[in-house]
Design a protein around this motif. Structure first.
Motif, PDB file in Angstrom:
ATOM      1  N   GLY A 157       0.810  -1.213  -0.076  1.00 50.93           N
ATOM      2  CA  GLY A 157       0.190   0.036  -0.220  1.00 50.93           C
ATOM      3  C   GLY A 157       0.841   1.430  -0.055  1.00 50.93           C
ATOM      4  N   ILE A 158       0.373   2.349  -0.529  1.00 50.06           N
ATOM      5  CA  ILE A 158       1.120   3.657  -0.835  1.00 50.06           C
ATOM      6  C   ILE A 158       0.111   4.611  -0.635  1.00 50.06           C
ATOM      7  N   ILE A 159       0.350   5.593   0.309  1.00 45.73           N
ATOM      8  CA  ILE A 159      -0.182   6.692   0.338  1.00 45.73           C
ATOM      9  C   ILE A 159       0.207   8.114   0.102  1.00 45.73           C
ATOM     10  N   VAL A 160      -0.604   8.818  -0.148  1.00 44.34           N
ATOM     11  CA  VAL A 160       0.021  10.444  -0.623  1.00 44.34           C
ATOM     12  C   VAL A 160      -0.658  11.456   0.352  1.00 44.34           C
ATOM     13  N   ILE A 161       0.292  12.156   1.071  1.00 48.09           N
ATOM     14  CA  ILE A 161      -0.164  13.347   1.829  1.00 48.09           C
ATOM     15  C   ILE A 161       0.078  14.551   1.140  1.00 48.09           C
ATOM     16  N   THR A 162      -1.035  15.306   0.825  1.00 49.48           N
ATOM     17  CA  THR A 162      -1.000  16.573   0.122  1.00 49.48           C
ATOM     18  C   THR A 162      -1.177  17.702   1.033  1.00 49.48           C
ATOM     19  N   ARG A 163      -0.247  18.588   0.637  1.00 50.87           N
ATOM     20  CA  ARG A 163      -0.456  19.932   1.634  1.00 50.87           C
ATOM     21  C   ARG A 163      -1.130  20.803   0.847  1.00 50.87           C
ATOM     22  N   LYS A 165      -4.167  24.379   1.156  1.00 54.90           N
ATOM     23  CA  LYS A 165      -4.398  25.423   2.077  1.00 54.90           C
ATOM     24  C   LYS A 165      -5.460  25.161   3.030  1.00 54.90           C
ATOM     25  N   GLU A 166      -6.220  24.014   2.848  1.00 51.14           N
ATOM     26  CA  GLU A 166      -6.997  23.680   3.947  1.00 51.14           C
ATOM     27  C   GLU A 166      -6.264  22.992   5.090  1.00 51.14           C
ATOM     28  N   GLY A 167      -5.028  22.507   4.828  1.00 53.18           N
ATOM     29  CA  GLY A 167      -4.525  21.481   5.602  1.00 53.18           C
ATOM     30  C   GLY A 167      -3.928  20.353   5.129  1.00 53.18           C
ATOM     31  N   TYR A 168      -3.523  19.328   5.611  1.00 54.15           N
ATOM     32  CA  TYR A 168      -2.854  18.112   5.072  1.00 54.15           C
ATOM     33  C   TYR A 168      -3.941  17.026   4.896  1.00 54.15           C
ATOM     34  N   PHE A 169      -3.917  16.657   3.605  1.00 53.53           N
ATOM     35  CA  PHE A 169      -4.859  15.674   3.380  1.00 53.53           C
ATOM     36  C   PHE A 169      -4.371  14.281   3.077  1.00 53.53           C
ATOM     37  N   VAL A 170      -4.725  13.210   3.459  1.00 53.59           N
ATOM     38  CA  VAL A 170      -4.228  11.829   3.085  1.00 53.59           C
ATOM     39  C   VAL A 170      -5.166  10.945   2.388  1.00 53.59           C
ATOM     40  N   SER A 171      -4.496  10.572   1.205  1.00 50.17           N
ATOM     41  CA  SER A 171      -5.238   9.600   0.248  1.00 50.17           C
ATOM     42  C   SER A 171      -4.483   8.367  -0.171  1.00 50.17           C
ATOM     43  N   MET A 172      -4.979   7.189  -0.644  1.00 50.38           N
ATOM     44  CA  MET A 172      -4.186   6.130  -1.086  1.00 50.38           C
ATOM     45  C   MET A 172      -3.787   6.230  -2.550  1.00 50.38           C
ATOM     46  N   LEU A 173      -2.640   5.742  -3.004  1.00 50.66           N
ATOM     47  CA  LEU A 173      -2.247   5.648  -4.322  1.00 50.66           C
ATOM     48  C   LEU A 173      -2.311   4.339  -4.842  1.00 50.66           C
ATOM     49  N   GLU A 174      -1.937   3.444  -3.835  1.00 48.75           N
ATOM     50  CA  GLU A 174      -2.171   1.946  -4.152  1.00 48.75           C
ATOM     51  C   GLU A 174      -2.887   1.475  -2.999  1.00 48.75           C
ATOM     52  N   LYS A 180      -4.680   1.890   7.678  1.00 51.37           N
ATOM     53  CA  LYS A 180      -5.729   2.493   8.590  1.00 51.37           C
ATOM     54  C   LYS A 180      -5.580   3.828   8.976  1.00 51.37           C
ATOM     55  N   ILE A 181      -6.534   4.690   9.408  1.00 54.35           N
ATOM     56  CA  ILE A 181      -6.333   5.792  10.001  1.00 54.35           C
ATOM     57  C   ILE A 181      -7.444   5.782  11.304  1.00 54.35           C
ATOM     58  N   ASN A 182      -6.802   5.746  12.474  1.00 54.06           N
ATOM     59  CA  ASN A 182      -7.389   6.076  13.603  1.00 54.06           C
ATOM     60  C   ASN A 182      -8.386   4.469  13.739  1.00 54.06           C
ATOM     61  N   GLY A 183      -7.731   3.485  13.212  1.00 52.54           N
ATOM     62  CA  GLY A 183      -8.192   2.181  13.208  1.00 52.54           C
ATOM     63  C   GLY A 183      -9.203   1.778  12.262  1.00 52.54           C
ATOM     64  N   THR A 184      -9.458   2.691  11.142  1.00 45.47           N
ATOM     65  CA  THR A 184     -10.555   2.610  10.322  1.00 45.47           C
ATOM     66  C   THR A 184      -9.854   2.669   8.761  1.00 45.47           C
ATOM     67  N   GLU A 185     -10.215   1.518   8.131  1.00 47.43           N
ATOM     68  CA  GLU A 185      -9.549   1.417   6.596  1.00 47.43           C
ATOM     69  C   GLU A 185      -9.749   2.767   6.199  1.00 47.43           C
ATOM     70  N   LEU A 186      -8.669   3.357   5.324  1.00 48.54           N
ATOM     71  CA  LEU A 186      -8.846   4.422   4.442  1.00 48.54           C
ATOM     72  C   LEU A 186      -9.566   4.307   3.295  1.00 48.54           C
ATOM     73  N   ALA A 187      -9.200   3.200   2.645  1.00 46.39           N
ATOM     74  CA  ALA A 187     -10.041   2.550   1.465  1.00 46.39           C
ATOM     75  C   ALA A 187      -9.565   3.692   0.468  1.00 46.39           C
ATOM     76  N   ASP A 188     -10.597   4.326  -0.313  1.00 43.16           N
ATOM     77  CA  ASP A 188     -10.700   5.334  -1.307  1.00 43.16           C
ATOM     78  C   ASP A 188     -11.050   6.527  -1.089  1.00 43.16           C
ATOM     79  N   LYS A 189     -10.933   6.845   0.353  1.00 43.56           N
ATOM     80  CA  LYS A 189     -11.387   8.132   0.722  1.00 43.56           C
ATOM     81  C   LYS A 189     -10.145   9.235   0.974  1.00 43.56           C
ATOM     82  N   THR A 190     -10.379  10.397   0.774  1.00 38.65           N
ATOM     83  CA  THR A 190      -9.430  11.575   1.015  1.00 38.65           C
ATOM     84  C   THR A 190      -9.838  12.214   2.106  1.00 38.65           C
ATOM     85  N   LEU A 191      -8.888  12.118   3.251  1.00 39.49           N
ATOM     86  CA  LEU A 191      -9.457  12.930   4.680  1.00 39.49           C
ATOM     87  C   LEU A 191      -8.261  14.018   4.930  1.00 39.49           C
TER      88      LEU A 191
END
Length: 211
Positions: A157-163, A165-174, A180-191
């Motif tokens: 699995g590969i994630i991308v953290i994007t900076r 103006k609203e903040g730092y966002f995480v999503s998955m590239l692979e 997981k984030i806070n124990g929950t699967e990240l899946a196809d979400k951008t958080l």
């Protein structure tokens, strides 16, 4: 490059990234992209990666090739196109737009460094870090200073953290169900990441915090 993400009942199962060549899709395990379903032929389709748009071709006339709800014998794939096979979906994404930003480099190119500096000047965001919370690198800090940072490895699995103006966002590239984030699967979400959020990448826990 091309990214293919396989979904089952709208839940991402796995994704693969290919740089060039012919990508075979089918039920047989020898395919580059194997889908375990009787709705797909052992050799269902082939995608030919080219400098222009990828070309997908049907390989078995008894199993239809359906793209965006329309049956084809062959078609050019556009970013975001969906191949439907029974209860599975395969979504094509072009990764060319990420390639230069995500390629590992020993040093920052002057133009990229300038763009990052201009971004930092425009966006008054606090500096942020990830701290490794387990494993042999426990305690290590990973600064999040660039506009886009990739973490992880292929197969795990590969994630991308994007900076932004609203903040730092995480999503998955692979896609990988173990990320997981806070124990929950990240899946196809951008958080949007918040202080003390915990990410698990390749079974390694990391905590996000801003200065």
């Amino acid at each position: 490059m091309a990214k293919f993400t396989v979904f089952f009942k709208d839940k991402p199962i796995h994704s693969s990234i290919f740089e060039s060549g012919n990508i075979h899709i089918g039920r047989d395990e020898t395919n580059d992209l194997a889908v375990d379903s009787l709705a797909i032929a052992p050799a269902h389709a082939v995608v030919v990666l080219r400098e222009s748009l990828p070309l997908i071709k049907q390989l078995n006339s008894d199993f239809p090739l359906i793209i965006n709800g329309i049956q084809h014998k062959e078609a050019m794939l556009q970013d975001g196109d969906t191949i439907t096979i029974g209860k599975h979906r395969i979504v094509y994404s072009s990764t060319e737009k990420f390639a230069s930003a995500l390629s590992p480099k020993h040093s920052e190119e002057p133009e990229n460094e300038k763009l990052n500096q201009e971004f930092n000047n425009r966006v008054n965001l606090p500096e942020a870090n990830l701290q490794v919370m387990g494993g042999k690198h426990i305690g290590r800090l990973i600064p999040l200073k660039k506009t886009m940072i990739r973490l992880g490895r292929e197969g795990s699995g590969i994630i991308v953290i994007t900076r932004r103006k609203e903040g730092y966002f995480v999503s998955m590239l692979e896609v990988n169900n173990e990320i997981k984030i806070n124990g929950t699967e990240l899946a196809d979400k951008t958080l949007l990441l918040k202080n003390n959020d915990t990410l698990i990448i390749d079974k390694i826990p990391m905590q996000f915090f801003m200065d």
